[in-house]
Design a protein around this motif. Structure first.
Motif, PDB file in Angstrom:
ATOM      1  N   TRP A  68       0.846  -1.176   0.000  1.00  0.00           N
ATOM      2  CA  TRP A  68       0.000   0.000   0.000  1.00  0.00           C
ATOM      3  C   TRP A  68       0.887   1.232   0.000  1.00  0.00           C
ATOM      4  O   TRP A  68       2.000   1.213   0.524  1.00  0.00           O
ATOM      5  CB  TRP A  68      -0.898   0.011   1.239  1.00  0.00           C
ATOM      6  CG  TRP A  68      -1.946  -1.052   1.215  1.00  0.00           C
ATOM      7  CD1 TRP A  68      -3.235  -0.911   0.773  1.00  0.00           C
ATOM      8  CD2 TRP A  68      -1.823  -2.413   1.630  1.00  0.00           C
ATOM      9  NE1 TRP A  68      -3.905  -2.113   0.896  1.00  0.00           N
ATOM     10  CE2 TRP A  68      -3.061  -3.049   1.429  1.00  0.00           C
ATOM     11  CE3 TRP A  68      -0.780  -3.172   2.165  1.00  0.00           C
ATOM     12  CZ2 TRP A  68      -3.290  -4.386   1.726  1.00  0.00           C
ATOM     13  CZ3 TRP A  68      -1.000  -4.500   2.464  1.00  0.00           C
ATOM     14  CH2 TRP A  68      -2.248  -5.100   2.242  1.00  0.00           C
ATOM     15  N   ALA A  69       0.384   2.323  -0.579  1.00  0.00           N
ATOM     16  CA  ALA A  69       1.130   3.578  -0.628  1.00  0.00           C
ATOM     17  C   ALA A  69       1.233   4.218   0.756  1.00  0.00           C
ATOM     18  O   ALA A  69       2.151   4.987   1.021  1.00  0.00           O
ATOM     19  CB  ALA A  69       0.468   4.538  -1.608  1.00  0.00           C
ATOM     20  N   ALA A  70       0.292   3.907   1.617  1.00  0.00           N
ATOM     21  CA  ALA A  70       0.266   4.431   2.988  1.00  0.00           C
ATOM     22  C   ALA A  70      -0.359   3.351   3.858  1.00  0.00           C
ATOM     23  O   ALA A  70      -0.974   2.414   3.332  1.00  0.00           O
ATOM     24  CB  ALA A  70      -0.559   5.713   3.037  1.00  0.00           C
ATOM     25  N   PRO A  71      -0.231   3.449   5.171  1.00  0.00           N
ATOM     26  CA  PRO A  71      -0.851   2.436   6.027  1.00  0.00           C
ATOM     27  C   PRO A  71      -2.375   2.614   6.043  1.00  0.00           C
ATOM     28  O   PRO A  71      -2.977   2.974   7.044  1.00  0.00           O
ATOM     29  CB  PRO A  71      -0.203   2.665   7.397  1.00  0.00           C
ATOM     30  CG  PRO A  71       0.285   4.065   7.371  1.00  0.00           C
ATOM     31  CD  PRO A  71       0.580   4.393   5.939  1.00  0.00           C
ATOM     32  N   ASP A  72      -2.967   2.380   4.882  1.00  0.00           N
ATOM     33  CA  ASP A  72      -4.404   2.576   4.674  1.00  0.00           C
ATOM     34  C   ASP A  72      -4.869   1.537   3.655  1.00  0.00           C
ATOM     35  O   ASP A  72      -4.454   1.585   2.504  1.00  0.00           O
ATOM     36  CB  ASP A  72      -4.636   3.996   4.152  1.00  0.00           C
ATOM     37  CG  ASP A  72      -6.083   4.281   3.783  1.00  0.00           C
ATOM     38  OD1 ASP A  72      -6.947   3.387   3.938  1.00  0.00           O
ATOM     39  OD2 ASP A  72      -6.352   5.407   3.329  1.00  0.00           O
ATOM     40  N   PRO A  73      -5.726   0.589   4.054  1.00  0.00           N
ATOM     41  CA  PRO A  73      -6.133  -0.467   3.130  1.00  0.00           C
ATOM     42  C   PRO A  73      -6.891   0.036   1.896  1.00  0.00           C
ATOM     43  O   PRO A  73      -7.036  -0.683   0.928  1.00  0.00           O
ATOM     44  CB  PRO A  73      -7.021  -1.380   3.981  1.00  0.00           C
ATOM     45  CG  PRO A  73      -7.352  -0.617   5.203  1.00  0.00           C
ATOM     46  CD  PRO A  73      -6.325   0.449   5.367  1.00  0.00           C
ATOM     47  N   ALA A  74      -7.311   1.290   1.892  1.00  0.00           N
ATOM     48  CA  ALA A  74      -8.024   1.848   0.742  1.00  0.00           C
ATOM     49  C   ALA A  74      -7.066   2.318  -0.352  1.00  0.00           C
ATOM     50  O   ALA A  74      -7.509   2.712  -1.422  1.00  0.00           O
ATOM     51  CB  ALA A  74      -8.906   3.013   1.194  1.00  0.00           C
ATOM     52  N   ARG A  75      -5.760   2.260  -0.103  1.00  0.00           N
ATOM     53  CA  ARG A  75      -4.784   2.747  -1.090  1.00  0.00           C
ATOM     54  C   ARG A  75      -3.838   1.636  -1.528  1.00  0.00           C
ATOM     55  O   ARG A  75      -2.633   1.711  -1.301  1.00  0.00           O
ATOM     56  CB  ARG A  75      -4.002   3.917  -0.495  1.00  0.00           C
ATOM     57  CG  ARG A  75      -4.905   5.111  -0.151  1.00  0.00           C
ATOM     58  CD  ARG A  75      -4.153   6.265   0.418  1.00  0.00           C
ATOM     59  NE  ARG A  75      -3.119   6.727  -0.508  1.00  0.00           N
ATOM     60  CZ  ARG A  75      -2.138   7.532  -0.152  1.00  0.00           C
ATOM     61  NH1 ARG A  75      -2.033   7.945   1.080  1.00  0.00           N
ATOM     62  NH2 ARG A  75      -1.235   7.914  -1.028  1.00  0.00           N
ATOM     63  N   PRO A  76      -4.358   0.565  -2.179  1.00  0.00           N
ATOM     64  CA  PRO A  76      -3.475  -0.542  -2.581  1.00  0.00           C
ATOM     65  C   PRO A  76      -2.505  -0.120  -3.678  1.00  0.00           C
ATOM     66  O   PRO A  76      -2.752   0.814  -4.424  1.00  0.00           O
ATOM     67  CB  PRO A  76      -4.443  -1.610  -3.089  1.00  0.00           C
ATOM     68  CG  PRO A  76      -5.656  -0.849  -3.519  1.00  0.00           C
ATOM     69  CD  PRO A  76      -5.732   0.359  -2.618  1.00  0.00           C
TER      70      PRO A  76
END
Length: 184
Positions: free
Chosen positions: A22-30
């Protein structure tokens, strides 16, 4: 260290099935997947998230629970056996795959090869190489494993079970495998 120097020292490898990033520790940004057993360096943690650095300088966030920790220092060879595994065939294989890929890129750039044909011809090509001073990590695609060379011998560093699901009493021949004195 000069700001342009880059010393890559892996601390972990991706699991045998690869892993999502992921681009950030956020599952919405694979983002893209890491290859199986790709050596990475852990640079940050945030709960179960881990930020990793790849040998090419790319960073990504992964599920830190899935990373496979490596020993602090790669295994060093003791006294060399009668005959050690030679890293030169592995390096020749890397050079061959790179030359093949470079040729296909040239054909694509000149229009001699269309994108679909390029993708078809590139399918299955796999290569991996990290050189850090005297240390060498090279991917052996025949046996789906990473090998490490400390300048004295080449040895398996991390392997998957895709190529051989169970250990065998008689190992398959590998151009990277050490041989004993008196063997051909």
């Amino acid at each position: 260290m000069d700001e342009f120097e880059f010393a890559f020292r892996p601390t972990h490898v991706a699991p045998a099935v690869g892993m999502a990033t992921w681009a950030a520790p956020d599952p919405a940004r694979p983002s893209v997947r890491l290859d199986a057993l790709l050596p990475v360096r852990l640079i940050a943690r945030q709960g179960d998230w881990a930020q990793v650095l790849c040998s090419n300088g790319w960073t990504a966030w992964v599920d830190g629970r899935l990373l496979i920790a490596l020993p602090d220092v790669p295994p060093a060879a003791g006294a060399p056996p009668a005959r050690t595994a030679d890293p030169r065939p592995a390096l020749a294989d890397v050079e061959g795959v790179l030359a093949q890929y470079r040729s296909m890129l040239e054909s694509l750039a000149t229009g001699a090869l269309d994108l679909e044909s390029f993708r078809d011809q590139a399918r299955g090509l796999r290569v991996g190489l990290v050189v850090d001073g005297e240390a060498l990590w090279v991917f052996d695609p025949v046996h789906d494993r990473w090998c490490y060379c400390d300048g004295l011998q080449l040895q398996t560093y991390a392997a998957t079970d895709r190529a051989s699901p169970a250990p065998s009493a008689t190992p398959a021949h590998s151009p990277y495998a050490p041989t004993r004195t008196g063997e051909p």
